[in-house]
Design a protein around this motif. Structure first.
Motif, short mmCIF file in Angstrom:
data_model
loop_
_atom_site.label_atom_id
_atom_site.label_comp_id
_atom_site.label_asym_id
_atom_site.label_seq_id
_atom_site.Cartn_x
_atom_site.Cartn_y
_atom_site.Cartn_z
N PHE A 20 -1.79 10.98 -4.51
CA PHE A 20 -1.65 11.18 -5.95
C PHE A 20 -0.95 10.03 -6.68
CE2 PHE A 20 0.94 12.79 -9.53
CZ PHE A 20 -0.11 13.07 -10.41
N PRO A 21 0.19 9.51 -6.20
CA PRO A 21 0.83 8.41 -6.95
C PRO A 21 -0.07 7.20 -7.16
CG PRO A 21 2.32 9.28 -5.28
CD PRO A 21 0.97 9.90 -5.02
N HIS A 22 -0.96 6.94 -6.19
CA HIS A 22 -1.86 5.79 -6.32
C HIS A 22 -2.92 6.01 -7.39
CE1 HIS A 22 -0.17 3.86 -2.76
NE2 HIS A 22 -0.31 5.01 -2.10
N THR A 23 -3.20 7.27 -7.70
CA THR A 23 -4.27 7.59 -8.65
C THR A 23 -3.78 7.78 -10.08
OG1 THR A 23 -4.12 10.00 -8.32
CG2 THR A 23 -5.53 8.76 -6.80
N ILE A 24 -2.48 7.63 -10.31
CA ILE A 24 -1.94 7.86 -11.67
C ILE A 24 -2.57 6.92 -12.70
CG2 ILE A 24 0.14 7.71 -13.09
CD1 ILE A 24 1.70 8.87 -10.76
N PHE A 179 -10.50 -0.60 -16.39
CA PHE A 179 -10.77 -1.84 -15.67
C PHE A 179 -9.65 -2.86 -15.90
CE2 PHE A 179 -14.97 0.03 -16.21
CZ PHE A 179 -15.49 -0.09 -14.93
N VAL A 180 -9.14 -2.92 -17.12
CA VAL A 180 -8.05 -3.84 -17.43
C VAL A 180 -6.81 -3.49 -16.65
CG1 VAL A 180 -6.53 -4.70 -19.25
CG2 VAL A 180 -8.95 -4.34 -19.73
N VAL A 181 -6.48 -2.19 -16.62
CA VAL A 181 -5.29 -1.74 -15.90
C VAL A 181 -5.41 -2.05 -14.41
CG1 VAL A 181 -3.94 0.28 -15.22
CG2 VAL A 181 -4.77 0.09 -17.56
N LEU A 182 -6.54 -1.73 -13.80
CA LEU A 182 -6.73 -1.97 -12.37
C LEU A 182 -6.74 -3.46 -12.04
CD1 LEU A 182 -9.40 0.76 -11.64
CD2 LEU A 182 -7.05 0.73 -10.81
N PHE A 183 -7.33 -4.26 -12.94
CA PHE A 183 -7.34 -5.71 -12.71
C PHE A 183 -5.92 -6.27 -12.73
CE2 PHE A 183 -7.30 -10.05 -14.36
CZ PHE A 183 -8.08 -10.68 -13.40
N GLU A 185 -3.18 -4.66 -12.05
CA GLU A 185 -2.48 -4.21 -10.85
C GLU A 185 -2.85 -5.08 -9.65
OE1 GLU A 185 -0.18 -1.81 -10.23
OE2 GLU A 185 0.03 -1.67 -12.40
N GLN A 186 -4.12 -5.45 -9.55
CA GLN A 186 -4.56 -6.30 -8.45
C GLN A 186 -4.01 -7.72 -8.60
OE1 GLN A 186 -6.38 -5.25 -5.74
NE2 GLN A 186 -6.07 -3.22 -6.62
N TRP A 187 -3.91 -8.18 -9.84
CA TRP A 187 -3.46 -9.55 -10.10
C TRP A 187 -1.99 -9.77 -9.73
CZ3 TRP A 187 -6.41 -13.66 -11.07
CH2 TRP A 187 -5.78 -14.82 -11.50
N LYS A 188 -1.22 -8.68 -9.67
CA LYS A 188 0.20 -8.79 -9.32
C LYS A 188 0.39 -9.31 -7.90
CE LYS A 188 1.88 -5.10 -12.39
NZ LYS A 188 2.51 -3.76 -12.45
N LYS A 189 -0.57 -9.06 -7.03
CA LYS A 189 -0.48 -9.53 -5.66
C LYS A 189 -1.12 -10.91 -5.55
CE LYS A 189 -0.78 -4.85 -3.75
NZ LYS A 189 -1.50 -3.94 -2.82
N LYS A 190 -0.34 -11.87 -5.09
CA LYS A 190 -0.81 -13.25 -5.05
C LYS A 190 -2.05 -13.41 -4.19
CE LYS A 190 3.66 -15.44 -5.97
NZ LYS A 190 4.69 -16.40 -5.47
#
Length: 236
Positions: A20-24, A179-183, A185-190
Motif C-alpha cells: 500500500f505505501p508504494h501505491t499512494i 506520469f509526472v509524479v512517477l517520473f 520519483e524515478q528521477w530521484k535515483k541516480k
C-alpha cells in the motif's frame, strides 16, 4: 490441517500492508484521473454504470479518454482498432520486460497481465517485496490496489457528474499528472536517470520527426533499441 494459525497474519494481508505505501502516488493520481474520466463520460451522456464498466473491463487509461470521442461520433471499427493499437502499443514492451519479473507466479500471471498499467509497471519494475512478504501476493496487491483506485475514482466521478455542472474543457489533461509524479520519483535515483534521459531524448526526436499523433510507437522502438544496445555493450 494447513490452516493459518490465529496468531499469524495471513500472507495476503501482510503483502497488502507492504504494498500500500508504494501505491499512494498512484492512489492520488488515479482518484483524480478516474473522477475526471467519470465526469467526462457523464457529460457525454454515459452514466456511472457505463463509465465503471469501461474502467473495469477495458482498463485502458489513456485509451479510455480517447474512446469518449469514438463513442460520440459515427463508429468506425477499423479506425478504433488502429487507434487502440497505437495508443496501447507501449504495453507490448512493458509485457516483454515483465517476463522475468513474473516468472514462476503461476495462475497469478493472468490477472497481473490483464491489469498491468503504466503506473503499475513503474512500481512493479522497481520495487522489490520485503523478505517476509510473498512475492506473488506482493505484486498482486500492488496491481489490484491500482486497479481498484482507477475503478473507484471512475465510479465517484460518474456519480458526481449528475450533481456537478461545469465546463469540462481541458479536464482530460489530468491524465498527465500521474506520469509526472512517477517520473519525478524515478528521477530521484541516480541509477535511473540515464534511462529517463534516453526516454526524453527519444520522445523529443520522434516528436520532431513524426509529429504528436504518431510518435508513440517510433519513440518506444528507439528507446528499446538504445537500451538493448547498451545492455549488449555492458555484457561484452
Amino acid at each position: 490441517m494447513g490452516s493459518t494459525p490465529s496468531h499469524e497474519t495471513p500472507q495476503w494481508r501482510t503483502a497488502l500492508r507492504a504494498a500500500f505505501p508504494h501505491t499512494i502516488p498512484v492512489l492520488t493520481g488515479y482518484m483524480f484521473l478516474g473522477i475526471a474520466y467519470g465526469v467526462l463520460m457523464n457529460a457525454k451522456g454515459y452514466g456511472p454504470l457505463w463509465s465503471v464498466l469501461m474502467s473495469a473491463i477495458a482498463f485502458g487509461g489513456s485509451m479510455q479518454f480517447v474512446a469518449i470521442s469514438l463513442l460520440t461520433v459515427a463508429f468506425d471499427p477499423v479506425q478504433a482498432f488502429l487507434l487502440s493499437c497505437m495508443v496501447n502499443a507501449r504495453h507490448l514492451f512493458y509485457g516483454l520486460s515483465m517476463l522475468e519479473k513474473y516468472r514462476g507466479l503461476g495462475k497469478a500471471r493472468i490477472p497481473l497481465i490483464y491489469i498491468l498499467s503504466d503506473e503499475t509497471f513503474s512500481l512493479v519494475s522497481t520495487v522489490e517485496p520485503p523478505e517476509n512478504v510473498d512475492r506473488r501476493q506482493f505484486y498482486l496487491s500492488i496491481s489490484l490496489l491500482d486497479y481498484f483506485y482507477w475503478v473507484g475514482g471512475t465510479a465517484l466521478g460518474g456519480f458526481l457528474g449528475d450533481f456537478i455542472s461545469f465546463d469540462t474543457t481541458g479536464l482530460d489533461f489530468a491524465l498527465t499528472a500521474p506520469f509526472v509524479v512517477l517520473f519525478l520519483e524515478q528521477w530521484k535515483k541516480k541509477e535511473n536517470r540515464p534511462a529517463g534521459a534516453i526516454g526524453i531524448g527519444a520522445t523529443v526526436l520522434c516528436l520532431l520527426l513524426f509529429g504528436a499523433d504518431n510518435l508513440v510507437i517510433p519513440a518506444m522502438a528507439v528507446i528499446v533499441a538504445i537500451l538493448l544496445g547498451g545492455r549488449k555493450k555492458l555484457c561484452t
